[in-house]
Design a protein around this motif. Sequence first.
Motif, PDB file in Angstrom:
ATOM      1  N   LEU A  58       0.845  -1.207   0.000  1.00  0.00           N
ATOM      2  CA  LEU A  58       0.000   0.000   0.000  1.00  0.00           C
ATOM      3  C   LEU A  58       0.873   1.247   0.000  1.00  0.00           C
ATOM      4  CD1 LEU A  58      -2.928   1.335   0.537  1.00  0.00           C
ATOM      5  CD2 LEU A  58      -2.241   1.341   2.929  1.00  0.00           C
ATOM      6  N   HIS A  59       1.865   1.262   0.881  1.00  0.00           N
ATOM      7  CA  HIS A  59       2.688   2.462   0.992  1.00  0.00           C
ATOM      8  C   HIS A  59       3.552   2.669  -0.246  1.00  0.00           C
ATOM      9  CE1 HIS A  59       5.840   5.240   2.480  1.00  0.00           C
ATOM     10  NE2 HIS A  59       4.762   5.837   2.922  1.00  0.00           N
ATOM     11  N   ILE A  60       4.196   1.603  -0.704  1.00  0.00           N
ATOM     12  CA  ILE A  60       5.091   1.751  -1.859  1.00  0.00           C
ATOM     13  C   ILE A  60       4.309   2.255  -3.076  1.00  0.00           C
ATOM     14  CG2 ILE A  60       6.504   0.489  -3.546  1.00  0.00           C
ATOM     15  CD1 ILE A  60       7.200  -1.488  -1.203  1.00  0.00           C
ATOM     16  N   TYR A  61       3.236   1.538  -3.417  1.00  0.00           N
ATOM     17  CA  TYR A  61       2.561   1.815  -4.687  1.00  0.00           C
ATOM     18  C   TYR A  61       1.546   2.955  -4.620  1.00  0.00           C
ATOM     19  CZ  TYR A  61       4.579  -2.238  -7.015  1.00  0.00           C
ATOM     20  OH  TYR A  61       5.446  -3.105  -7.610  1.00  0.00           O
ATOM     21  N   MET A  62       0.826   3.053  -3.514  1.00  0.00           N
ATOM     22  CA  MET A  62      -0.294   3.995  -3.509  1.00  0.00           C
ATOM     23  C   MET A  62       0.023   5.295  -2.781  1.00  0.00           C
ATOM     24  SD  MET A  62      -3.378   1.293  -3.254  1.00  0.00           S
ATOM     25  CE  MET A  62      -4.400   2.320  -4.277  1.00  0.00           C
ATOM     26  N   LEU A  63       0.928   5.241  -1.792  1.00  0.00           N
ATOM     27  CA  LEU A  63       1.160   6.446  -0.996  1.00  0.00           C
ATOM     28  C   LEU A  63       2.478   7.137  -1.325  1.00  0.00           C
ATOM     29  CD1 LEU A  63      -0.115   5.151   2.487  1.00  0.00           C
ATOM     30  CD2 LEU A  63      -1.432   6.020   0.573  1.00  0.00           C
ATOM     31  N   GLY A  80       1.140  -3.810  -8.093  1.00  0.00           N
ATOM     32  CA  GLY A  80       1.087  -3.393  -6.688  1.00  0.00           C
ATOM     33  C   GLY A  80      -0.177  -3.880  -6.001  1.00  0.00           C
ATOM     34  N   LEU A  81      -1.301  -3.767  -6.696  1.00  0.00           N
ATOM     35  CA  LEU A  81      -2.570  -4.194  -6.100  1.00  0.00           C
ATOM     36  C   LEU A  81      -2.592  -5.703  -5.874  1.00  0.00           C
ATOM     37  CD1 LEU A  81      -5.052  -1.925  -8.117  1.00  0.00           C
ATOM     38  CD2 LEU A  81      -4.609  -1.817  -5.657  1.00  0.00           C
ATOM     39  N   LEU A 122      12.347  -1.661  -9.487  1.00  0.00           N
ATOM     40  CA  LEU A 122      11.610  -0.495 -10.003  1.00  0.00           C
ATOM     41  C   LEU A 122      11.850   0.740  -9.132  1.00  0.00           C
ATOM     42  CD1 LEU A 122       9.120   0.488 -11.923  1.00  0.00           C
ATOM     43  CD2 LEU A 122       7.734   0.000  -9.907  1.00  0.00           C
ATOM     44  N   VAL A 123      11.649   0.603  -7.827  1.00  0.00           N
ATOM     45  CA  VAL A 123      11.740   1.790  -6.960  1.00  0.00           C
ATOM     46  C   VAL A 123      13.194   2.221  -6.751  1.00  0.00           C
ATOM     47  CG1 VAL A 123       9.524   1.378  -5.838  1.00  0.00           C
ATOM     48  CG2 VAL A 123      11.597   0.477  -4.772  1.00  0.00           C
ATOM     49  N   ALA A 124      14.129   1.275  -6.882  1.00  0.00           N
ATOM     50  CA  ALA A 124      15.544   1.653  -6.743  1.00  0.00           C
ATOM     51  C   ALA A 124      15.962   2.585  -7.872  1.00  0.00           C
ATOM     52  CB  ALA A 124      16.427   0.406  -6.734  1.00  0.00           C
ATOM     53  N   GLY A 125      15.202   2.589  -8.969  1.00  0.00           N
ATOM     54  CA  GLY A 125      15.497   3.473 -10.088  1.00  0.00           C
ATOM     55  C   GLY A 125      14.960   4.887  -9.921  1.00  0.00           C
ATOM     56  N   PHE A 126      14.233   5.138  -8.848  1.00  0.00           N
ATOM     57  CA  PHE A 126      13.723   6.496  -8.608  1.00  0.00           C
ATOM     58  C   PHE A 126      14.894   7.435  -8.320  1.00  0.00           C
ATOM     59  CE2 PHE A 126       9.359   4.913  -6.819  1.00  0.00           C
ATOM     60  CZ  PHE A 126       8.935   4.634  -8.107  1.00  0.00           C
ATOM     61  N   ASP A 127      14.594   8.722  -8.391  1.00  0.00           N
ATOM     62  CA  ASP A 127      15.599   9.747  -8.160  1.00  0.00           C
ATOM     63  C   ASP A 127      15.592  10.111  -6.669  1.00  0.00           C
ATOM     64  OD1 ASP A 127      17.495  11.454  -8.930  1.00  0.00           O
ATOM     65  OD2 ASP A 127      16.136  13.001  -9.709  1.00  0.00           O
ATOM     66  N   PHE A 128      16.699   9.826  -5.968  1.00  0.00           N
ATOM     67  CA  PHE A 128      16.729  10.095  -4.529  1.00  0.00           C
ATOM     68  C   PHE A 128      17.586  11.313  -4.221  1.00  0.00           C
ATOM     69  CE2 PHE A 128      16.098   5.520  -4.995  1.00  0.00           C
ATOM     70  CZ  PHE A 128      14.889   5.394  -4.337  1.00  0.00           C
ATOM     71  N   PRO A 129      17.058  12.230  -3.409  1.00  0.00           N
ATOM     72  CA  PRO A 129      17.897  13.351  -2.999  1.00  0.00           C
ATOM     73  C   PRO A 129      19.070  12.853  -2.154  1.00  0.00           C
ATOM     74  CG  PRO A 129      15.731  13.449  -1.923  1.00  0.00           C
ATOM     75  CD  PRO A 129      15.708  12.273  -2.837  1.00  0.00           C
ATOM     76  N   ASP A 130      20.150  13.593  -2.203  1.00  0.00           N
ATOM     77  CA  ASP A 130      21.326  13.256  -1.428  1.00  0.00           C
ATOM     78  C   ASP A 130      21.065  13.743  -0.003  1.00  0.00           C
ATOM     79  OD1 ASP A 130      23.813  12.447  -0.837  1.00  0.00           O
ATOM     80  OD2 ASP A 130      24.845  14.158  -1.730  1.00  0.00           O
ATOM     81  N   PHE A 131      20.701  12.861   0.898  1.00  0.00           N
ATOM     82  CA  PHE A 131      20.268  13.316   2.231  1.00  0.00           C
ATOM     83  C   PHE A 131      20.570  12.229   3.257  1.00  0.00           C
ATOM     84  CE2 PHE A 131      16.864  14.050   5.455  1.00  0.00           C
ATOM     85  CZ  PHE A 131      17.168  15.359   5.786  1.00  0.00           C
ATOM     86  N   GLU A 132      21.801  12.191   3.701  1.00  0.00           N
ATOM     87  CA  GLU A 132      22.211  11.190   4.693  1.00  0.00           C
ATOM     88  C   GLU A 132      22.104  11.813   6.084  1.00  0.00           C
ATOM     89  OE1 GLU A 132      24.589   8.139   4.020  1.00  0.00           O
ATOM     90  OE2 GLU A 132      23.390   8.081   2.189  1.00  0.00           O
TER      91      GLU A 132
END
Lengths: 432, 265
Positions: free
Chosen positions: A113-118, A143-144, A201-211
């Motif tokens: 639910l969180h990954i796909y819908m939220l 996802g569903l 799939l989600v690892a390919g998203f664009d992540f801000p540099d925020f450690e």
Amino acid sequence: MNERAGPSRNIKVDYLTRVEGEGAVHVKLKGGQVQDVQMRIFEPPRLFEAFLRGRHYMEVPDMVARICGICPIAYQMSAVQALERILGIEADPAVRLLRRLFYCGEWIESHALHIYMLHAPDFLGVPDAIQLARTHRDVVEQGLRLKKTGNRLVTLLGGREIHPIGAAVGGFYKTPSRAELNSLVDELQWSRDAAVATASLVAGFDFPDFEQDYEFVALSHPEEYPLNEGRLVSSRGLDIDVSEFNDHFVEQHVKHSNALQARLRERGSYLVGPLARFNLNFEKLPEVARQAAADCGLEAPCRNPFRSIVVRAIEVIFACDEALKLIAEYHPPEAPRVIAPARAGVGHGATEAPRGVLYHRYEIDERGLVVSAQIVPPTAQNQKRMEEDLWQLVPPLAALPVEEITARCEQAVRNYDPCISCATHFVRVERE
Amino acid sequence: MSSEENGQGRKPTVAVFKFASCDGCQLTLLDAEDELLEVADAVEIVYFPEATSTMIKGPYDIGLVEGSITTHHDAERIQQIRRQCRTLVTIGVCATSGGLQALRNWKDVGEFVRRVYAKPDFISTLKMSTPVAEHVPVDFELRGCPISKGQLLELISAMLAGRKPNIPTYSVCLECKRRDNICVMVAEGIPCMGPVTQAGCGALCPSFRRGCFGCFGPMESPNTASLTAQFRVLGQSDEEIVRAFRGFSAWAWQFRQAGEECERS
């Protein structure tokens, strides 16, 4: 949202969307400096800990489930653990297995639910999964279907997806046959593969540099990735029995949020949830999950909260794999549940809700009636840390348009998959 | 509601609102994994904060309301929402009878707040948790804790077709009979609220060999006196009987009355 002229700006999200429950975020900026951050919660209080007093312990699992429609099993599992400790019940190994399986179902449905819908809509720039389905229907359908697998597991053991009624103090009201569990094997195998695809799939998203420099807190068990039992450990050396929770953690009632924000007595804020579990228990993950993490370039410790969406996907792989192992090992218990006479005492329980450690403490009297109850949900524990993330996140963004800063703040809050309904069984914030 | 009925040849708009609740009833819509995308094609979901960042202002054709009224602010908000919704449907036991949090209605809420919060002055809450229908007229109620997915989809289909939803008001006992369940109360002496509780769950608890705890609230014209007598035959104390009625649908007047009668006796 509003924007004031001049160097002082307010970032306001008056109603956080794609989270469970009602909350808001206010950030005050002045000349590129953050002046104040408030994670506001206006979800009305429901006062569970007060009305549980005087109820019989057998009613507790059904009642506390109603704190949260998304993670009712977490509430039931922490409660039965605490109450069984009081009653001196040692659950049958088959019951222990079924509880773990039950919990796998909740992790799968909640994380999917969180990954796909939220959360994914944030990374893809759409308002919701329904819009996403217009352009990427196959992704949303995947996802569903994954989410449905979790719900099918919950329904098999508990009768329904939301507020299942199967769990009892002492065991289950009814236990399934091997054939019933085997009916889910094909779908769980598909789901494990789909979870691997999800991670990629989600690892390919664009992540801000925020450690960030977090103190991670999670359960830890000698042989298992933590779900329904273990010691409480942290990345800075905490290692305690669950019954020592109140010696090390305090809850504070702060005016701006009126949340009982939990913190470590010695060191302040800390983080619970997927990142903490992953970082503290990486070596307990099955090979298929560790391999997927490696393929995604995800290593423990991961200190970027925006990447928690990848960690959730890794945990879905684990939950599907674990469910398959448990089903293969299962033999029904001799009796679905152990019945023990009531006796007075105090008991503690902690399990890993999808969003992190969920602590319960109960005192019951010799008739089995609740004398006092204390419930510390994961979102209350993460609330302070969420605010601290915003303090760090906003200054480098200060030159951006307010809309962009606001969107990034909302996304940062969603990193935690906050469940405000959970946190707010005792939380109240005044609206301005 | 057909597109002719809304007069503009467009899909009906749906808004989902939350009051004091656990989010479980609105989650029921997202848990309709096989039907969700179809529903989203048939109606326009224009306000549903749990699921979308889109927030379109009213008026709305259909408003689904979850949760009970427990604060001054919410008592005002439900009035505004009523004005914005052509059809207002309450979903779940919190919205239809005040929910578990209505257990405060028999207690001193100030004491409750002091017990939970270190600084009770920060807290603003009403003395009572009340159902939506005590504040505004409601067009239809879906019972349950949580609501039944089948009933929710039936409600949406009925509204799209412009007909009355087919939601039974008989007791859980009929569902047990339909499932060929052996009666847990007769065969095993387990106290069961099924005879006075509205159907809708599919007799879940008796199917798990436990008594119903009334999460769908009172059926139409429940015989609570007869059930109280039966509970006494089973050896239940007055205190236990009060707890049975004063649970998930405590503030529904039939259960409220049954509990209070037992307390007085």
